[in-house]
Design an enzyme around this catalytic site. Structure first.
Site, PDB file in Angstrom:
ATOM      1  N   GLU A  31       3.233  11.439  27.753  1.00 45.85           N
ATOM      2  CA  GLU A  31       4.686  11.498  27.690  1.00 45.85           C
ATOM      3  C   GLU A  31       5.184  10.988  29.049  1.00 45.85           C
ATOM      4  O   GLU A  31       4.742  11.489  30.087  1.00 45.85           O
ATOM      5  CB  GLU A  31       5.107  12.954  27.465  1.00 45.85           C
ATOM      6  CG  GLU A  31       6.588  13.074  27.230  1.00 45.85           C
ATOM      7  CD  GLU A  31       7.032  14.511  26.995  1.00 45.85           C
ATOM      8  OE1 GLU A  31       6.167  15.394  26.832  1.00 45.85           O
ATOM      9  OE2 GLU A  31       8.250  14.738  26.999  1.00 45.85           O
ATOM     10  N   ARG A 281      -8.942  21.647  28.372  1.00 41.35           N
ATOM     11  CA  ARG A 281      -8.244  21.004  29.487  1.00 41.35           C
ATOM     12  C   ARG A 281      -9.095  21.075  30.734  1.00 41.35           C
ATOM     13  O   ARG A 281      -9.888  21.991  30.907  1.00 41.35           O
ATOM     14  CB  ARG A 281      -6.960  21.758  29.827  1.00 41.35           C
ATOM     15  CG  ARG A 281      -5.918  21.830  28.791  1.00 41.35           C
ATOM     16  CD  ARG A 281      -4.778  22.722  29.305  1.00 41.35           C
ATOM     17  NE  ARG A 281      -4.041  22.082  30.393  1.00 41.35           N
ATOM     18  CZ  ARG A 281      -3.081  21.188  30.176  1.00 41.35           C
ATOM     19  NH1 ARG A 281      -2.743  20.833  28.964  1.00 41.35           N
ATOM     20  NH2 ARG A 281      -2.438  20.655  31.194  1.00 41.35           N
ATOM     21  N   LYS A 291       2.534  18.752  34.964  1.00 44.09           N
ATOM     22  CA  LYS A 291       3.549  17.805  35.424  1.00 44.09           C
ATOM     23  C   LYS A 291       4.817  18.530  35.845  1.00 44.09           C
ATOM     24  O   LYS A 291       5.479  18.138  36.791  1.00 44.09           O
ATOM     25  CB  LYS A 291       3.882  16.818  34.298  1.00 44.09           C
ATOM     26  CG  LYS A 291       2.927  15.659  34.222  1.00 44.09           C
ATOM     27  CD  LYS A 291       3.380  14.658  33.188  1.00 44.09           C
ATOM     28  CE  LYS A 291       3.062  15.134  31.806  1.00 44.09           C
ATOM     29  NZ  LYS A 291       3.227  14.118  30.759  1.00 44.09           N
TER      30      LYS A 291
HETATM   31  P1  ATP Z   1       1.179  18.652  31.501  1.00 41.97           P
HETATM   32  O1  ATP Z   1       0.710  19.952  30.960  1.00 41.97           O
HETATM   33  O2  ATP Z   1       0.705  18.331  32.860  1.00 41.97           O
HETATM   34  O3  ATP Z   1       2.658  18.444  31.369  1.00 41.97           O
HETATM   35  P2  ATP Z   1       0.844  17.230  29.093  1.00 41.97           P
HETATM   36  O4  ATP Z   1      -0.276  17.607  28.213  1.00 41.97           O
HETATM   37  O5  ATP Z   1       2.191  17.673  28.710  1.00 41.97           O
HETATM   38  O6  ATP Z   1       0.471  17.580  30.563  1.00 41.97           O
HETATM   39  P3  ATP Z   1       0.898  14.532  28.230  1.00 41.97           P
HETATM   40  O7  ATP Z   1       1.594  13.387  28.851  1.00 41.97           O
HETATM   41  O8  ATP Z   1       1.369  15.028  26.918  1.00 41.97           O
HETATM   42  O9  ATP Z   1       0.925  15.682  29.291  1.00 41.97           O
HETATM   43  O10 ATP Z   1      -0.659  14.261  28.183  1.00 41.97           O
HETATM   44  C1  ATP Z   1      -1.258  13.072  27.737  1.00 41.97           C
HETATM   45  C2  ATP Z   1      -2.666  13.390  27.323  1.00 41.97           C
HETATM   46  O11 ATP Z   1      -3.410  13.936  28.405  1.00 41.97           O
HETATM   47  C3  ATP Z   1      -2.693  14.414  26.203  1.00 41.97           C
HETATM   48  O12 ATP Z   1      -3.598  13.992  25.218  1.00 41.97           O
HETATM   49  C4  ATP Z   1      -3.146  15.676  26.876  1.00 41.97           C
HETATM   50  O13 ATP Z   1      -3.845  16.504  26.002  1.00 41.97           O
HETATM   51  C5  ATP Z   1      -4.024  15.139  28.015  1.00 41.97           C
HETATM   52  N1  ATP Z   1      -4.062  16.095  29.126  1.00 41.97           N
HETATM   53  C6  ATP Z   1      -3.014  16.603  29.808  1.00 41.97           C
HETATM   54  N2  ATP Z   1      -3.421  17.495  30.730  1.00 41.97           N
HETATM   55  C7  ATP Z   1      -4.776  17.547  30.630  1.00 41.97           C
HETATM   56  C8  ATP Z   1      -5.788  18.286  31.320  1.00 41.97           C
HETATM   57  N3  ATP Z   1      -5.498  19.154  32.295  1.00 41.97           N
HETATM   58  N4  ATP Z   1      -7.075  18.080  30.959  1.00 41.97           N
HETATM   59  C9  ATP Z   1      -7.382  17.204  29.990  1.00 41.97           C
HETATM   60  N5  ATP Z   1      -6.481  16.483  29.309  1.00 41.97           N
HETATM   61  C10 ATP Z   1      -5.186  16.638  29.618  1.00 41.97           C
HETATM   62 MG    MG Z   2       2.572  17.022  26.386  1.00 47.55          MG
END
Ligand code: ATP
Ligand code: MG
Length: 574
Positions: A31, A281, A291
């Site tokens: 995102e 994760r 983020k």
């Molecule tokens: P955050 O929790 O930091 O806001 P998010 O999951 O909302 O992260 P996205 O932009 O939706 O951020 O993530 C893009 C991809 O990265 C998704 O498939 C998500 O599952 C993966 N991802 C995000 N954080 C992690 C993590 N700590 N470990 C592994 N994969 C991750």
């Molecule tokens: Mg997300």
């Protein structure tokens, strides 16, 4: 053939072996509401890694259904970071917003099927009627609106005739489901907002859980990999694809039943029902990987920006001097499992150190200069010393280090009252200057406050490249010519948080910010470093690895960032 080194790769290998798929197609779906962090690096290495290892494809798709928090700056940064990590996406960069037309048409189809309705309850009513883990939800009084009424209301939503929040389009599934995600989840909401890609075309936006399975299907994704928190969302993911199966592109075609999707779809060799697989994760101690929290640090000026070298963002780590190779190695060592755990940040630092050890040329830099005058070395004379750039890699060549009467050594390499076992310079003691001579401290000069300002030393001119026969001199210190050295700014970084679990929740994570995470020193480095290019990395002998700063260095005037020190306690297998 892809090596089944984790359960996801094993699944991919099995699906290719059985002929279920001829090619693995994955996607990385960020995102664009912030910069990528170390956790995303794990997901990138997994998704793109599988594509590389299996000769498949991985798409980069921005999941841009929430324009409020998204921006072009984030899109650009994410693209840059993925490429810097060493990966390339298949075809064009994709956006969920590319599919807004079809997503809308599919929502209309759901309404026609009696599988979606416009709910006009208030947000509070909806929340109250959702029920809880132990109690079923209650049907909305609007749940049994006719297809015609729903089509009419959804069209009005789309035309902008309703204010934000006044109604939503919901899937019509089961308010009593044991899985709260199946209790008529919202699939469209009203947001009168400009969108960075679709402009002002839409004032209704599809929800992530509805958008994601359809985007995956349109791109013929075979394995849709996500983190464990989406496990409970999988039944809805499958519901969307099963319910819309008759309109989605079919095998052998890249268009849906209305002939629409076409250009967005990939190579259609598979059934359009991707398999969602969840993995844990990545969590790293002394680090936050959210983020939202990283954005707080930026917004509240607690760091200099998303790419501040203290940040666990990909751009921050890049600026700090971490290498893509080291990050990929780290992600590979961490592995892919379903069990939650916290990885020691020392392991990340180990991977960086290990890669730099074999790639970074050596140089000398004095971080806290203390002047040394060699009383028996002729004034004005410059001895040009040649030294290898790397002890094990002769192909890196040599550099020339000028040796002069006035030099600098580090303040830490001289002690008037040495602790036990101290091997560096002391009054009346001897030490070897790295790559040069043995010197002896004859006199200590101090200012009015008693602070040491200069050392007067004699230089044993018979010890260049050889040891004296009559005595053993154990200590070796690095140095830089005072007249020829290059003064420059060096930024010494330490971990951003003092607590191993800053993110644990009972205390505001910002209280654990390490005030000593950045120290700026005016150093003097050997003159060959005037040619350092942004992002070039060096080992400053006896100090650590340093990277020429990407943003603030100027030609001939490098600024160096401490990437990582030379030693740490973390070992593989520890
Ligand atoms: P955050 O929790 O930091 O806001 P998010 O999951 O909302 O992260 P996205 O932009 O939706 O951020 O993530 C893009 C991809 O990265 C998704 O498939 C998500 O599952 C993966 N991802 C995000 N954080 C992690 C993590 N700590 N470990 C592994 N994969 C991750
Ligand atoms: Mg997300």
């Amino acid at each position: 053939m892809i090596e089944p080194k984790d359960f996801i790769r094993a699944q991919v290998a099995a699906d290719l072996a059985s002929g279920k798929h001829t090619k693995a197609i994955t996607r990385f779906p960020p995102e664009p509401n912030g910069y990528l962090h170390i956790g995303h690096a794990k997901s990138i290495c997994l998704n793109f890694g599988i594509a590389v290892e299996s000769e498949g494809e991985c798409n980069l798709r921005f999941d841009d259904t929430n324009p409020e928090k998204e921006s072009q700056e984030y899109i650009d940064a994410i693209r840059r970071d993925v490429q810097w990590l060493g990966f390339d996406w298949a075809g064009p960069v994709r956006y969920a917003s590319d599919y807004f037309d079809v997503l809308h048409d599919y929502a209309v189809e759901l309404i026609k099927m009696g599988k979606a309705y416009v709910d006009s309850q208030s947000a509070e009513e909806m929340r109250a009627n959702r029920g809880s883990l132990s109690e079923p939800g209650k049907n909305s009084p609007f749940r049994d609106r006719s297809v015609e009424e729903n089509l009419e209301l959804f069209a009005k939503m789309r035309r902008g005739e309703f204010p934000d929040g006044s109604c939503v389009l919901r899937a019509r599934i089961d308010m009593a489901s044991g899985n709260i995600n199946l209790r008529d989840p919202a699939i469209y909401r009203i947001k009168h907002l400009h969108h960075h890609q679709s402009g002002d075309k839409w004032c209704i936006y599809p929800m992530y859980d509805y958008t994601h399975p359809i985007s995956d299907a349109l791109e013929f994704i075979t394995h849709s990999l996500c983190t464990l928190e989406f496990e409970d969302h999988r039944p809805f993911y499958d519901w969307v694809l099963d319910t819309l199966a008759h309109v989605l592109p079919q095998p052998g075609s890249v268009v849906d039943v209305w002939g629409k999707v076409g250009a967005a779809a990939g190579e259609n060799t598979v059934l359009p029902h991707p398999q969602q697989i969840e993995f844990s994760r990545l969590n790293v101690n002394y680090t936050v990987t959210s983020k939202r929290k990283l954005k707080q640090l930026v917004d509240e000026d607690l760091v200099s920006g998303w790419d501040d070298p203290r940040m666990p963002t990909v751009s921050g780590m890049r600026r700090r001097g971490y290498t893509p190779e080291a990050l990929r190695d780290f992600c590979s060592r961490v592995g892919v499992t379903k069990s939650e755990g916290v990885v020691d940040v020392g392991m990340l630092e180990f991977c960086v150190r290990e890669h730099l050890e074999n790639t970074a040329p050596r140089a000398m830099g004095v971080l806290r200069p203390l002047k040394v005058v060699l009383t028996n070395f002729p004034e004005g004379e410059v001895k040009e010393i040649r030294a290898a750039r790397h002890p094990n890699l002769p192909e890196m060549g040599e550099r020339v280090i000028p040796f002069t009467r006035e030099l600098y050594i580090d303040r830490a390499d001289f002690e008037e009252v040495p602790p036990k076992g101290y091997k560096r310079l002391i009054p009346g003691g001897e030490v070897r200057l790295r790559n040069a001579y043995i010197i002896k401290c004859e006199d200590v000069i101090k200012d009015a406050e008693g602070r040491v300002t200069e050392l007067r030393c004699s230089c044993d001119l018979d010890t260049f490249g050889k040891n004296p026969e009559d005595r053993k001199v154990k200590g070796v210190v690095h140095w830089v010519s005072a007249s020829h050295g290059l003064p420059c700014e060096v930024r010494l970084y330490d971990r951003l948080f003092t607590d191993a679990a800053p993110d644990r929740g009972d205390v505001d994570f910002k209280t654990f910010i390490n005030p000593k995470a950045l120290e700026i020193v005016q150093a003097v480095v050997e003159p060959s470093l005037a040619a350092a290019q942004p992002e070039e990395r060096f080992q400053f002998e006896r100090e650590g690895y340093f990277c020429c700063d990407l943003a603030d260095s100027r030609p001939g005037k490098p600024v160096f960032n401490l990437t990582v020190g030379l030693r740490d306690s973390w070992k593989p297998g520890a």
